[in-house]
Design an enzyme around this catalytic site. Structure first.
Site, short mmCIF file in Angstrom:
data_model
loop_
_atom_site.label_atom_id
_atom_site.label_comp_id
_atom_site.label_asym_id
_atom_site.label_seq_id
_atom_site.Cartn_x
_atom_site.Cartn_y
_atom_site.Cartn_z
N ASP A 116 0.84 -1.20 0.00
CA ASP A 116 0.00 0.00 0.00
C ASP A 116 0.88 1.25 0.00
O ASP A 116 2.04 1.21 0.40
CB ASP A 116 -0.89 0.03 1.25
CG ASP A 116 -1.86 -1.15 1.28
OD1 ASP A 116 -2.16 -1.68 0.21
OD2 ASP A 116 -2.27 -1.51 2.39
N1 URA Z 1 -1.29 -6.00 3.75
C1 URA Z 1 -1.76 -4.73 3.78
O1 URA Z 1 -2.79 -4.46 4.39
N2 URA Z 1 -1.06 -3.80 3.13
C2 URA Z 1 0.10 -4.04 2.49
O2 URA Z 1 0.70 -3.12 1.95
C3 URA Z 1 0.58 -5.36 2.48
C4 URA Z 1 -0.14 -6.33 3.11
#
Ligand code: URA
Length: 239
Positions: free
Chosen positions: A104
């Site tokens: 993310d």
């Molecule tokens: N899980 C999440 O919620 N975000 C990420 O970036 C990776 C795994």
């Protein structure tokens, strides 16, 4: 047989123009002999290329470890926002590297970039059981019930079924390690939020055998070492 200027620029370390200059200055040797022209050809599987005496690995694919900082998209391009590719030099961007899986925008940590599609596919397939390990800081404290819930495999509010996952509380439980074998959208955040422990920050430490180099600051990258590449391809344990 491949052109030597192509082999050298494909490493991402020099542009074609720079290679031309290195050759002109006699700094490039092929099997111990000075390369006379950039367009000279060599067998990439067997040739020993050196620049200023240092061996150059001209393997067909490139593998980059990036310490992703906050605020960048894990994408190759975006109309309005910066992406992780913006952290790489133009020679590497031109090679068509892409991130293996997504983090993310606000998640930090280990991101592998490569142009090796087959390897990327293997690392991302849940069938291959490649563990991804994240360190999360949460509101509240994770406890034994949360550990059991993740280990059993959670079904989220929208019906998303998650494979069993590892959860290890750290310290007083306001931080934890989460181990996933898949990569569903916002998975760690959604699983912990469903347990009433929303994630405040998330950082990936490991992907299969590949461990984020502690010496790599956020925003910095380096090429994988030969042992790291071998372990990734063999799917062996962490270094
Ligand atoms: N899980 C999440 O919620 N975000 C990420 O970036 C990776 C795994």
């Amino acid at each position: 047989m491949e052109r030597i200027d192509k082999l050298l620029s494909a490493t991402g370390r020099w542009s074609r123009k720079e290679v031309k200059e290195l050759v002109r200055q006699g700094r490039v040797l092929a099997d111990g002999r000075a390369v006379q022209k950039p367009e000279e050809k060599a067998d990439p599987e067997t040739v020993c290329l050196t620049v200023d005496g240092g061996a150059v690995d001209c393997a067909p694919f490139v593998y980059v470890m990036l310490h992703k900082p906050e605020g960048l998209l894990s994408a190759t391009e975006d109309k309005s926002q910066p992406t992780v590719l913006d952290l790489l030099p133009p020679e590497l961007r031109r090679r068509g590297l892409f991130p293996v899986g997504r983090l993310d925008k606000d998640t930090t940590g280990l991101l592998l970039l490569t142009d090796d599609g087959a390897l990327a596919h293997g690392l991302l397939s849940p069938k291959k059981h490649v563990d991804k390990v994240y360190r999360a800081e949460v509101d509240g404290r994770v406890d034994g019930e949360d550990v059991a819930a993740l280990a059993a495999g959670m079904t989220l509010g929208d019906g998303t079924v998650c494979l069993p996952a590892g959860l290890e509380p750290l310290g007083d439980g306001s931080a934890c390690l989460v181990t996933l074998r898949e990569g569903k959208y916002h998975q760690v955040k959604r699983m912990l939020a469903a347990r009433g422990k929303p994630v405040r920050s998330l950082h990936r430490l490991r992907m299969g055998p590949l461990v984020l180099d502690e010496g790599l600051e956020a925003g910095k990258w380096r090429f994988l070492t030969a042992p790291e590449r071998e372990r990734l391809k063999e799917g062996r344990g962490a270094l």
